[in-house]
Design a protein around this motif. Structure first.
Motif, PDB file in Angstrom:
ATOM      1  N   ASN A  38     -50.863  79.027 -16.411  1.00  0.00           N
ATOM      2  CA  ASN A  38     -52.283  78.894 -16.892  1.00  0.00           C
ATOM      3  C   ASN A  38     -52.782  80.482 -16.971  1.00  0.00           C
ATOM      4  OD1 ASN A  38     -52.762  80.045 -14.277  1.00  0.00           O
ATOM      5  ND2 ASN A  38     -52.568  77.793 -13.586  1.00  0.00           N
ATOM      6  N   ALA A  39     -53.936  80.890 -17.515  1.00  0.00           N
ATOM      7  CA  ALA A  39     -54.341  82.134 -17.668  1.00  0.00           C
ATOM      8  C   ALA A  39     -54.229  82.860 -16.402  1.00  0.00           C
ATOM      9  CB  ALA A  39     -55.591  82.163 -18.682  1.00  0.00           C
ATOM     10  N   ALA A  40     -54.415  82.130 -15.528  1.00  0.00           N
ATOM     11  CA  ALA A  40     -54.820  82.872 -13.895  1.00  0.00           C
ATOM     12  C   ALA A  40     -53.343  83.575 -13.701  1.00  0.00           C
ATOM     13  CB  ALA A  40     -55.284  82.250 -12.906  1.00  0.00           C
ATOM     14  N   GLU A  41     -52.396  82.890 -13.795  1.00  0.00           N
ATOM     15  CA  GLU A  41     -51.048  83.417 -13.459  1.00  0.00           C
ATOM     16  C   GLU A  41     -50.630  84.599 -14.534  1.00  0.00           C
ATOM     17  OE1 GLU A  41     -48.792  79.586 -11.752  1.00  0.00           O
ATOM     18  OE2 GLU A  41     -48.043  80.511 -13.649  1.00  0.00           O
ATOM     19  N   VAL A  42     -51.058  84.536 -15.691  1.00  0.00           N
ATOM     20  CA  VAL A  42     -50.902  85.605 -16.656  1.00  0.00           C
ATOM     21  C   VAL A  42     -51.535  86.897 -16.112  1.00  0.00           C
ATOM     22  CG1 VAL A  42     -50.650  86.505 -19.000  1.00  0.00           C
ATOM     23  CG2 VAL A  42     -50.567  84.114 -18.529  1.00  0.00           C
ATOM     24  N   ARG A  43     -52.750  86.578 -15.849  1.00  0.00           N
ATOM     25  CA  ARG A  43     -53.787  87.763 -15.246  1.00  0.00           C
ATOM     26  C   ARG A  43     -52.868  88.443 -13.817  1.00  0.00           C
ATOM     27  NH1 ARG A  43     -57.950  84.278 -16.901  1.00  0.00           N
ATOM     28  NH2 ARG A  43     -58.984  85.309 -18.756  1.00  0.00           N
ATOM     29  N   ALA A  44     -52.532  87.495 -13.259  1.00  0.00           N
ATOM     30  CA  ALA A  44     -51.647  88.158 -11.817  1.00  0.00           C
ATOM     31  C   ALA A  44     -50.599  88.963 -12.290  1.00  0.00           C
ATOM     32  CB  ALA A  44     -51.148  86.933 -11.006  1.00  0.00           C
ATOM     33  N   MET A  45     -49.742  88.523 -13.288  1.00  0.00           N
ATOM     34  CA  MET A  45     -48.570  89.192 -13.688  1.00  0.00           C
ATOM     35  C   MET A  45     -48.809  90.698 -14.330  1.00  0.00           C
ATOM     36  SD  MET A  45     -45.767  86.588 -15.269  1.00  0.00           S
ATOM     37  CE  MET A  45     -46.944  85.571 -16.411  1.00  0.00           C
ATOM     38  N   ILE A  46     -49.939  90.485 -15.074  1.00  0.00           N
ATOM     39  CA  ILE A  46     -50.313  92.003 -15.907  1.00  0.00           C
ATOM     40  C   ILE A  46     -50.962  92.987 -14.747  1.00  0.00           C
ATOM     41  CG2 ILE A  46     -52.403  92.988 -17.148  1.00  0.00           C
ATOM     42  CD1 ILE A  46     -52.534  90.113 -18.858  1.00  0.00           C
ATOM     43  N   ALA A  47     -51.662  92.267 -13.871  1.00  0.00           N
ATOM     44  CA  ALA A  47     -51.901  93.311 -12.617  1.00  0.00           C
ATOM     45  C   ALA A  47     -51.010  93.912 -12.024  1.00  0.00           C
ATOM     46  CB  ALA A  47     -52.873  92.614 -11.716  1.00  0.00           C
ATOM     47  N   ALA A  48     -49.699  93.221 -11.990  1.00  0.00           N
ATOM     48  CA  ALA A  48     -48.513  93.660 -10.998  1.00  0.00           C
ATOM     49  C   ALA A  48     -47.590  94.384 -11.891  1.00  0.00           C
ATOM     50  CB  ALA A  48     -47.905  92.618 -10.530  1.00  0.00           C
ATOM     51  N   GLN A  49     -47.777  94.404 -13.359  1.00  0.00           N
ATOM     52  CA  GLN A  49     -46.828  94.856 -14.091  1.00  0.00           C
ATOM     53  C   GLN A  49     -46.541  96.389 -14.031  1.00  0.00           C
ATOM     54  OE1 GLN A  49     -47.896  93.958 -18.107  1.00  0.00           O
ATOM     55  NE2 GLN A  49     -46.151  95.230 -19.082  1.00  0.00           N
ATOM     56  N   GLY A  50     -47.792  97.090 -13.863  1.00  0.00           N
ATOM     57  CA  GLY A  50     -47.988  98.570 -13.616  1.00  0.00           C
ATOM     58  C   GLY A  50     -47.180  99.142 -15.095  1.00  0.00           C
ATOM     59  N   ARG A  51     -46.279 100.018 -15.075  1.00  0.00           N
ATOM     60  CA  ARG A  51     -45.848 100.627 -16.230  1.00  0.00           C
ATOM     61  C   ARG A  51     -44.419 100.340 -16.803  1.00  0.00           C
ATOM     62  NH1 ARG A  51     -45.782 107.157 -15.356  1.00  0.00           N
ATOM     63  NH2 ARG A  51     -45.442 107.207 -17.695  1.00  0.00           N
ATOM     64  N   ARG A  52     -44.074  98.965 -16.251  1.00  0.00           N
ATOM     65  CA  ARG A  52     -42.730  98.229 -16.751  1.00  0.00           C
ATOM     66  C   ARG A  52     -43.235  97.338 -17.875  1.00  0.00           C
ATOM     67  NH1 ARG A  52     -38.612 101.067 -14.462  1.00  0.00           N
ATOM     68  NH2 ARG A  52     -39.217 101.719 -12.338  1.00  0.00           N
ATOM     69  N   VAL A  53     -42.217  96.961 -18.716  1.00  0.00           N
ATOM     70  CA  VAL A  53     -42.332  96.286 -19.794  1.00  0.00           C
ATOM     71  C   VAL A  53     -42.230  94.797 -19.226  1.00  0.00           C
ATOM     72  CG1 VAL A  53     -41.085  95.390 -21.766  1.00  0.00           C
ATOM     73  CG2 VAL A  53     -41.049  97.850 -21.331  1.00  0.00           C
ATOM     74  N   GLY A  54     -43.492  94.121 -19.811  1.00  0.00           N
ATOM     75  CA  GLY A  54     -43.395  92.549 -19.713  1.00  0.00           C
ATOM     76  C   GLY A  54     -43.654  92.126 -20.937  1.00  0.00           C
ATOM     77  N   ALA A  55     -42.501  91.318 -21.411  1.00  0.00           N
ATOM     78  CA  ALA A  55     -42.217  90.712 -22.729  1.00  0.00           C
ATOM     79  C   ALA A  55     -42.145  89.183 -22.505  1.00  0.00           C
ATOM     80  CB  ALA A  55     -41.288  91.348 -23.311  1.00  0.00           C
ATOM     81  N   VAL A  56     -42.550  88.465 -23.725  1.00  0.00           N
ATOM     82  CA  VAL A  56     -42.437  87.032 -23.536  1.00  0.00           C
ATOM     83  C   VAL A  56     -41.750  86.514 -24.876  1.00  0.00           C
ATOM     84  CG1 VAL A  56     -44.077  84.728 -23.290  1.00  0.00           C
ATOM     85  CG2 VAL A  56     -44.904  87.216 -22.579  1.00  0.00           C
ATOM     86  N   CYS A  57     -40.989  85.464 -24.579  1.00  0.00           N
ATOM     87  CA  CYS A  57     -40.067  84.870 -25.460  1.00  0.00           C
ATOM     88  C   CYS A  57     -40.607  84.221 -26.659  1.00  0.00           C
ATOM     89  CB  CYS A  57     -38.922  84.009 -24.948  1.00  0.00           C
ATOM     90  SG  CYS A  57     -37.826  84.956 -23.923  1.00  0.00           S
ATOM     91  N   SER A  58     -42.173  83.781 -26.703  1.00  0.00           N
ATOM     92  CA  SER A  58     -42.900  83.026 -27.666  1.00  0.00           C
ATOM     93  C   SER A  58     -42.899  83.945 -28.922  1.00  0.00           C
ATOM     94  CB  SER A  58     -44.246  82.929 -27.259  1.00  0.00           C
ATOM     95  OG  SER A  58     -44.946  83.985 -26.849  1.00  0.00           O
ATOM     96  N   SER A  59     -42.568  85.105 -28.978  1.00  0.00           N
ATOM     97  CA  SER A  59     -42.591  86.056 -30.280  1.00  0.00           C
ATOM     98  C   SER A  59     -41.107  85.591 -31.263  1.00  0.00           C
ATOM     99  CB  SER A  59     -42.207  87.355 -29.882  1.00  0.00           C
ATOM    100  OG  SER A  59     -40.834  87.656 -29.326  1.00  0.00           O
ATOM    101  N   ARG A  60     -40.338  84.698 -30.801  1.00  0.00           N
ATOM    102  CA  ARG A  60     -39.163  84.409 -31.702  1.00  0.00           C
ATOM    103  C   ARG A  60     -39.138  84.218 -32.941  1.00  0.00           C
ATOM    104  NH1 ARG A  60     -37.591  81.068 -26.663  1.00  0.00           N
ATOM    105  NH2 ARG A  60     -35.675  82.080 -25.900  1.00  0.00           N
ATOM    106  N   TYR A  61     -40.108  83.718 -33.356  1.00  0.00           N
ATOM    107  CA  TYR A  61     -40.137  83.512 -34.990  1.00  0.00           C
ATOM    108  C   TYR A  61     -40.912  84.444 -35.643  1.00  0.00           C
ATOM    109  CZ  TYR A  61     -38.483  78.915 -33.579  1.00  0.00           C
ATOM    110  OH  TYR A  61     -37.794  77.844 -33.120  1.00  0.00           O
ATOM    111  N   ARG A  62     -41.373  85.518 -35.083  1.00  0.00           N
ATOM    112  CA  ARG A  62     -41.727  86.923 -35.645  1.00  0.00           C
ATOM    113  C   ARG A  62     -40.605  87.736 -35.756  1.00  0.00           C
ATOM    114  NH1 ARG A  62     -45.527  89.541 -33.284  1.00  0.00           N
ATOM    115  NH2 ARG A  62     -45.572  88.550 -31.317  1.00  0.00           N
TER     116      ARG A  62
END
Length: 350
Positions: A99-123
């Motif tokens: 859910n979106a709450a989990e994504v927001r938690a990851m963004i808050a923890a990410q800092g300066r590290r790369v956080g990428a998602v595999c949903s970009s496959r078809y682009r």
């Protein structure tokens, strides 16, 4: 050279490992799976020097630069948060989270590290890049409608047991919308650089019909059919429908319409006429021309591309094709779709 650990040794992990094997800038330094026999077998098959059943062991190891999380959605957020806390870059499978709450938690923890998602496959296909460049030129004018319709009618009954996670809300966050909608929306909204602000959603979802109950694993409770209308503050709307295990005839359509034309797109691999423009014509009313054409059926970019992009984003200190912030847009839309379907009413976005 970057040392990357793969967490989860299922089917999708094999694609990530093959992609890493082609690179000279990164390597698979370790694999992890709670099924020790599977982890050991995977390490041997891909000549990986280390295997373990403990993800925490790899997160704590300073020799590991990044991780790829190739497990069900219900398990990934906790692991991503731990990885970020240990300073690791993270590529997570799709859907981005439950859910979106989990994504927001990851963004808050990410800092300066790369956080990428595999949903970009078809682009990562050349056809998608051609469509993106045309849209960025502004030639289509102000966007009016974004359309996707993907229908897969029922075929012969499955010979093997269906995956338990695929239509389980508690394991996957949803059904066909999170399985395929994450790709559809990443593709369409990503071509528009994710620069849209959702306002409201009206949606309906349906579970597998009784006639096709055997096509879903026991205990499945998520949808196999979804339809929705999403409005955006920028003045455009998203018309979306996905269905599987259905009597509907097959259909695959991705379109973006603006004031000055319509782009008909091909998200999946195709042999010809991948990107077609329909535009006004003074004599005929409308005319259609091919903007990009090619055979992409032999390409493996949908799998190699996400890994290459992740590695390059780390080394070049740039954003990946789909960031966690980009994926939050999909997660917010998914939350709204399920809330609207449950209530039977339109819902507004915060």
């Amino acid at each position: 050279m970057l040392n990357i650990a793969i967490i989860g040794c299922g089917v999708i992990a094999q694609y990530h490992l093959r992609a890493l094997a082609l690179l000279k800038t990164a390597r698979a330094a370790a694999v992890c799976d709670v099924r020790t026999a599977v982890a050991q077998k995977t390490a041997a098959e891909f000549n990986i020097p280390r295997w373990t059943a403990s993800a925490s062991e790899l997160f704590a190891d300073p020799a590991i630069d990044a991780v790829i999380l190739a497990l069900p959605a219900s398990l990934r957020t906790t692991l991503a948060l731990e990885a970020f806390r240990h300073g690791k870059h993270v590529l997570t499978e799709k859907p981005v989270a439950m859910n979106a709450a989990e994504v927001r938690a990851m963004i808050a923890a990410q800092g300066r590290r790369v956080g990428a998602v595999c949903s970009s496959r078809y682009r990562h296909f050349d056809s998608a890049r051609a469509a993106r460049d045309y849209l960025r030129s502004g030639a289509l004018g102000k966007i009016r409608t974004i359309t996707c319709r993907g229908i897969s009618p029922a075929g012969a009954p499955p010979q093997n047991p269906p995956p338990a996670w695929r239509l389980r809300t508690d394991l996957n966050g949803g059904g066909i919308f999170v399985n395929w909608g994450c790709y559809d929306l990443d593709y369409l909204l990503g071509l528009l650089d994710f620069k849209l602000t959702p306002q409201s959603a009206l949606a309906r979802t349906w579970q597998v019909p009784a006639a096709y109950a055997a096509y879903a694993a026991p205990g499945s409770d998520a949808e196999t059919h979804v339809t929705t209308l999403i409005t955006f503050a920028e003045g455009c709307v998203l018309n979306y429908e996905r269905a599987e295990f259905t009597t509907l005839p097959p259909d695959n359509r991705w379109q973006i319409t603006g004031e000055r034309g319509t782009l008909t797109l091909q998200m999946l691999k195709a042999k010809s006429a991948n990107i077609v423009l329909t535009e006004p014509d003074a004599a005929k009313g409308t005319r259609t021309r091919v903007l990009w054409e090619g055979d992409e059926t032999a390409s493996t970019s949908e799998h190699d591309g996400v890994v290459n992009d992740f590695v390059d984003a780390i080394l070049q200190k740039r954003k990946p094709e789909t960031t966690l912030q980009d994926a939050l847009l999909f997660a917010r839309i998914a939350d709204a779709i399920y809330a609207s379907s449950a209530s039977g009413k339109p819902v507004s976005f915060d």
